[in-house]
Design an enzyme around this catalytic site. Structure first.
Site, short mmCIF file in Angstrom:
data_model
loop_
_atom_site.label_atom_id
_atom_site.label_comp_id
_atom_site.label_asym_id
_atom_site.label_seq_id
_atom_site.Cartn_x
_atom_site.Cartn_y
_atom_site.Cartn_z
N GLY A 46 59.10 -63.03 -67.82
CA GLY A 46 60.17 -63.82 -68.44
C GLY A 46 61.22 -62.92 -69.07
N ILE A 104 52.94 -64.39 -70.70
CA ILE A 104 53.96 -64.02 -69.70
C ILE A 104 53.69 -62.62 -69.15
CG2 ILE A 104 55.66 -65.54 -70.74
CD1 ILE A 104 57.03 -63.11 -71.98
N THR A 138 51.84 -60.63 -71.21
CA THR A 138 51.66 -59.94 -72.48
C THR A 138 50.21 -59.76 -72.85
OG1 THR A 138 52.13 -62.16 -73.24
CG2 THR A 138 53.84 -60.54 -73.55
N ARG A 177 47.97 -53.24 -86.66
CA ARG A 177 46.73 -53.17 -85.90
C ARG A 177 47.01 -53.52 -84.44
NH1 ARG A 177 42.41 -56.30 -88.75
NH2 ARG A 177 41.63 -54.28 -89.42
N ASN A 232 44.55 -55.17 -78.76
CA ASN A 232 43.89 -54.70 -77.53
C ASN A 232 44.69 -53.50 -77.02
OD1 ASN A 232 43.14 -54.17 -74.85
ND2 ASN A 232 42.54 -56.30 -74.50
N LYS A 255 44.49 -51.65 -74.56
CA LYS A 255 44.77 -51.58 -73.13
C LYS A 255 45.99 -52.44 -72.78
CE LYS A 255 41.38 -51.22 -69.97
NZ LYS A 255 40.38 -51.55 -68.92
N GLN A 284 52.17 -53.19 -72.34
CA GLN A 284 53.45 -53.72 -72.82
C GLN A 284 54.43 -52.58 -73.05
OE1 GLN A 284 54.51 -57.17 -73.61
NE2 GLN A 284 53.14 -56.93 -71.90
N LYS A 326 51.22 -56.39 -85.69
CA LYS A 326 52.64 -56.70 -85.55
C LYS A 326 52.96 -56.82 -84.06
CE LYS A 326 54.09 -53.39 -88.56
NZ LYS A 326 54.74 -52.69 -89.71
N GLU A 342 58.16 -55.56 -77.32
CA GLU A 342 59.54 -55.13 -77.09
C GLU A 342 59.83 -53.75 -77.64
OE1 GLU A 342 61.47 -59.58 -76.87
OE2 GLU A 342 61.85 -58.42 -78.67
#
Ligand code: FES
Ligand code: FES
Lengths: 738, 208
Positions: A247, A475, A477, A622, A625, A627, A632, A695, A699
């Site tokens: 997206g 999407i 993520t 934190r 994950n 991986k 991302q 957090k 992006e």
């Protein structure tokens, strides 16, 4: 659950499942081609007819005549819908331009007609038999010209643009007095999301009830916007979007494919599916607007910034918004005297809107070249210059608004050390490897952390299986997986015991996916629902909810225990809750940080540019994950390489469209463009961001990386390019000047 | 229309297919014109994933749409329909092909392997398993194409087919750069490249 004070110790801190690099739970479906995307819903709409959109061939003007008779007569055609027979439609507030043109045309390739036919080939063919005549009017397509009449935009807090301008201290005075000054202008072009799955929708009506299977990031927004567009009650709309082929902001709002499928299905009296053709996407949908940015920084010989100013110009259709490219400059570096300003011009190009890290992505492409240029003037190492200008509070608000957690310096040092930054020659053009001039460049990464209200329902059945339902989307993520990890941790079960159901408006409304808020916000919503379910289970067991321990599929209190499965019983148990973030984002600046490092090669003869090495260190609370979070970041770094070196939606200034509107003309990075990427996360928690202390990270990786590439290219070959993308013609032109 | 604004003759050329809608010349009253008759169809026998299927489809139907829309094998994806992205990659007689760039009618009797034929969720192909282990995808939309392409590509490398980056055209080495070059027809906008190379290298026994 309100999140209005810093998180204390909670079950997530056990980190038995959360924080582990587990494989995605949807991985087997994605790798075997069995995850159903929106155009592939033979399971629910086996008799769907095919819709095809005809787009406007002018950028601005009016339709003067429409003749659909030949299209209607064409073989297989079931219905043709245009503004003349679509029924009453309205523009949703979230859209700048209407999804269906007529009689006014607002941008090139705005949908003019939908043809529904028995087959895709028939629908496409018939769409070309529609005869449309237009009266074109003159439009504004050239940003460089339009900025002369640019205006201060109205504040738009929803789009993160609450204040177009800010000013602290005396910027002009301090800049004038500074012994070292930088004053440069940078440009970034229009860019396109180019996600691999085209916008697609299958729509079906049952009476006045509408179901749409669509590729969409924000389910609750989709329902809202459909309600506003179609003027029908919310209860009559159901939106389903379990798998989304990317997206990057392009699918934040429903687009013409959805409206076309819906209107087509109404006219045809049966389900209809529509995908935008790749060649339509660039002009029919949204893009990241081009910017012109002026940056001024003044400091003394020690490199401590005394004055920093960032102005950005961009354009959009009437009623649209600015690209908020100066926003990060309000928070990233210290300096007593500061100003930022956004100006918005009217352009009649397609609608500009959010693309991955709107604001920061193009803003840092400029700001982080400026910092590199400043470092060179000062003869200070670029890493050191950034360390000297670190600030632990919001520099516009002052020390009363500290950052919730800020370790930019840690990112800079860790990243530099891993990359071997100390081997960089400060003088450009000094390192040669065969025909390649080799250079190193770096940039800071910064992206604000946004939290959004998010709800979920969590249930447990007599087999001890935990099911999470929320309208959150994945999407790419990793939402499925981090939500499963969150629920497994909270309920004390294995991740295999968790079923995650996403992307359905009949589930509780989540944060959705955008602005890198999804992972943290949606899993916090799941956390809240799990807290409620834990309470219900503890009460049923007769234990004190505050001290009961959930582990191994059991609940324990002292030496007593019970299995969750037996407590759930035949009826099962479920709970629903919503996380609401209040106050902490006002009291604290909440941001994510990083540092990018790039080695680039520039062919000494041809000016060809290759990225040879990439690495970065990132701090984003934190990491739920490591991986999927790493994926991302590498994906965003890759998109940033595209922005630096190749991506430009070229405006045809005569006809008002993006002329390179396909995947051949709009170039994005391919395998051969991207080396191995080294990504490390700093080990940190942020107790002010959420109960998970996480957090956003989706992006952050694109923020700054373009400038790191640009700075590496400069360091390699000595040509400073300030107009993105940095292509070899600009390098050759730079050499010609030397 | 502003006189000085659009020279109409140029527009037809420059704006290409979209503008042709404005000048389409279907005869308005020709009920029985050839354009109004049903399009020709062709019957094609395909052996897909070991199963023979007979499809009678419009001759304009691409192999990709035959698979997705008629055989309901939606694993192969449509990213561009123009041979520009690789999402539609399948194997025809073991060789990779952009199935959007070829017509179904051209494949009578051909053996076709799609992602569904490589492995199933409960019985993954080694490449599929490696993609899961290395997180070599994000949205998953390019993934079936990447995996089919990788399967075909490894076979090409094994057969000694050289590429643009092979130093020795008679003896191409299995290196990460060879893999990057040969996989460059498969775009991943999510940018999973670094992880895709790791997965393919692991399966192909290539030093990443
Ligand atoms: S869909 Fe075939 S190459 Fe893009
Ligand atoms: S995984 Fe999304 S395009 Fe490759």
């Amino acid at each position: 659950m309100k999140f209005d004070s810093p998180a204390t110790t909670n079950p997530i801190d056990r980190l038995k499942v959360v924080g582990k690099p587990i494989d995605r739970i949807d991985g087997k479906l994605k790798t075997t081609g069995t995850a159903p995307y929106a155009y592939e819903r033979n399971d629910v709409a086996p008799n769907a007819a095919y819709g095809y959109i005809l787009g406007a061939s002018i950028a601005k003007g009016r339709i003067t005549s429409l003749d659909v008779s030949a299209a209607k007569r064409a073989p297989g055609v079931i219905a043709v819908v245009t503004y003349q027979n679509a029924g009453k439609l309205a523009k949703a507030k979230a859209h700048t331009a209407r999804l269906l043109a007529g009689p006014e045309v607002q941008h090139f390739d705005q949908a003019v007609a939908i043809v529904v036919a028995e087959t895709f080939e028939q629908a496409r063919d018939a769409s070309r038999r529609i005869k449309v005549r237009y009266a074109a009017t003159k439009g504004a397509y050239d940003l460089a010209v339009a900025i002369k009449t640019a205006q201060k935009p109205a504040p738009n807090p929803d789009a993160g643009a609450d204040k177009p301008d800010t000013a602290v201290g005396d910027f002009a005075g301090a800049f004038a007095k500074a012994s070292v000054q930088l004053d440069e202008t940078y440009t970034t072009p229009d860019q396109c999301h180019a996600m691999m799955e085209p916008h697609a929708t299958t729509a079906a009506w049952e009476g006045d009830k509408l179901t749409v299977w669509t590729s969409n990031q924000m389910i609750a927004w989709a329902v809202r916007d459909l309600t506003e567009t179609l003027l029908i009650p919310k209860e009559n709309v159901r939106v389903i979007s379990p798998y989304i082929g990317g997206g990057f902001g392009s699918k934040l709002w429903i687009r013409a494919d959805a409206l076309a499928a819906i209107l087509g299905a109404r006219a045809a009296g049966r389900p209809v599916k529509v995908a935008l053709a790749r060649t339509q996407i660039f002009n029919n949908t949204t893009h990241r607007p081009a910017t012109i940015q002026r940056i001024r920084i003044g400091c003394g010989p020690d490199g401590r910034i005394a004055a920093i100013g960032h102005e950005s110009w961009s354009g959009d259709l009437p009623g649209g918004g600015p690209e908020t490219a100066a926003n990060q400059t309000r928070l990233l570096y210290a300096g007593e005297n500061r100003m930022t300003a956004h100006r918005l011009a009217v352009l009649d190009l397609p609608e500009g809107n959010a693309m991955r890290a709107p604001g920061e992505a193009p803003g840092l492409m400029a700001l982080e070249i400026a910092m590199d240029e400043l470092a060179e003037k000062l003869k200070i190492d670029p890493v050191e210059l950034r360390i000297r200008n670190d600030v632990q509070y919001d520099p516009e608000a002052g020390p009363k608004r500290p950052f919730s957690h800020r370790d930019l310096i840690g990112c800079l040092r860790t990243g530099a050390q891993r990359f071997g930054w100390d081997k960089r020659s400060a003088t450009p053009g000094r390192v040669r490897d065969g025909r390649w001039l080799v250079g190193l460049g770096m940039a800071a990464a910064f992206r604000n952390n946004i939290s959004m209200t998010s709800a979920a329902r969590v249930g447990i059945d007599r087999k001890g299986v935990v099911t999470v339902a929320t309208d959150m989307t994945d999407i790419g993520t990793g939402s499925y997986t981090v939500i499963a990890q969150t629920a497994a941790e909270m309920m004390g079960v294995d991740v295999e015991k968790v079923v995650v159901l996403l992307g359905d408006s009949s589930f509780p409304a989540s944060s959705g996916s955008g602005g890198q808020w999804g992972g943290n916000s949606a899993s916090s919503g799941v956390y809240a629902a799990c807290v409620k379910l834990r309470e219900a289970l503890a009460r049923k067991a007769g234990f004190d909810p505050a001290t009961a321990v959930f582990d191994d599929g059991k609940i324990r209190s002292g030496n007593k225990s019970a299995t969750l499965a037996e407590l759930a019983g035949d009826a099962g148990l479920s709970a629903e809750d919503t996380i609401e973030f209040e106050g902490l984002d006002k009291a604290y600046a909440q941001s994510t940080f990083g540092a990018h490092f790039v080695e680039a090669g520039v062919d000494a003869q041809t000016g060809e540019i290759r990225v040879r090495r990439m690495g970065g260190a990132f701090a984003a609370g934190r990491i739920l994950n490591p991986k999927s979070a790493r994926s991302q970041v590498i994906g965003a770094m890759t998109m940033g390489v595209g922005a630096a070196l190749m991506e430009e939606a070229v405006v045809d200034k005569r006809y008002g469209c993006f002329i390179n509107h396909d995947m051949a003309g709009y170039e994005v990075p391919v395998h051969a463009d991207i080396p191995h990427q080294d990504v490390v996360f700093l080990d940190e928690v942020d107790d002010k961001s959420s109960p998970l202390k996480a957090k956003g990270v989706g992006e952050l990786g694109i923020c700054g990386v373009g400038a790191a590439v640009a700075n590496a290219v400069y360091n390699a070959c000595g040509v400073r390019v300030r107009e993105y993308p940095i292509t070899l013609d600009k390098i050759l032109a730079g050499w010609a000047k030397v | 229309m502003d006189e000085d604004f659009i020279p109409v003759s140029r527009r037809g050329i420059l704006a290409g297919g979209v503008a042709t809608a404005t000048i389409a010349t279907a005869p308005a009253s020709a009920q029985d014109s050839p354009q109004d008759r049903p399009p020709p169809s062709a019957t094609t026998r395909l052996k897909v994933n070991g199963r023979t299927m007979t499809l009678t489809v419009d001759t304009r139907t691409t192999l990709l749409d035959a698979l997705r829309e008629h055989a309901h094998l939606t694993g192969a994806k449509k990213g561009c329909d123009h041979g520009q992205c690789g999402a539609c990659t399948v194997l025809v007689a073991g060789r990779r092909i952009n199935s959007c760039l070829t017509l179904a009618a051209m494949h009578d009797g051909d053996e076709i392997t799609t992602i569904e034929g490589l492995g199933r969720p409960d019985d993954l192909h080694p490449l599929q398993a490696a993609f899961v282990a290395h997180d070599s995808y994000q949205c998953g939309y390019c993934t079936p194409g990447q995996i089919c392409s990788a399967a075909g590509m490894l076979a090409e490398l094994k057969a000694g087919v050289p590429s643009h980056v092979s130093a020795d055209l008679d003896d191409p080495r299995a290196t990460a750069d060879e893999v990057r070059e040969r996989m460059s027809g498969n775009i991943c906008r999510c940018g999973a490249y670094s992880n895709i190379i790791e997965a393919i290298s692991e399966v192909g026994g290539i030093k990443a």
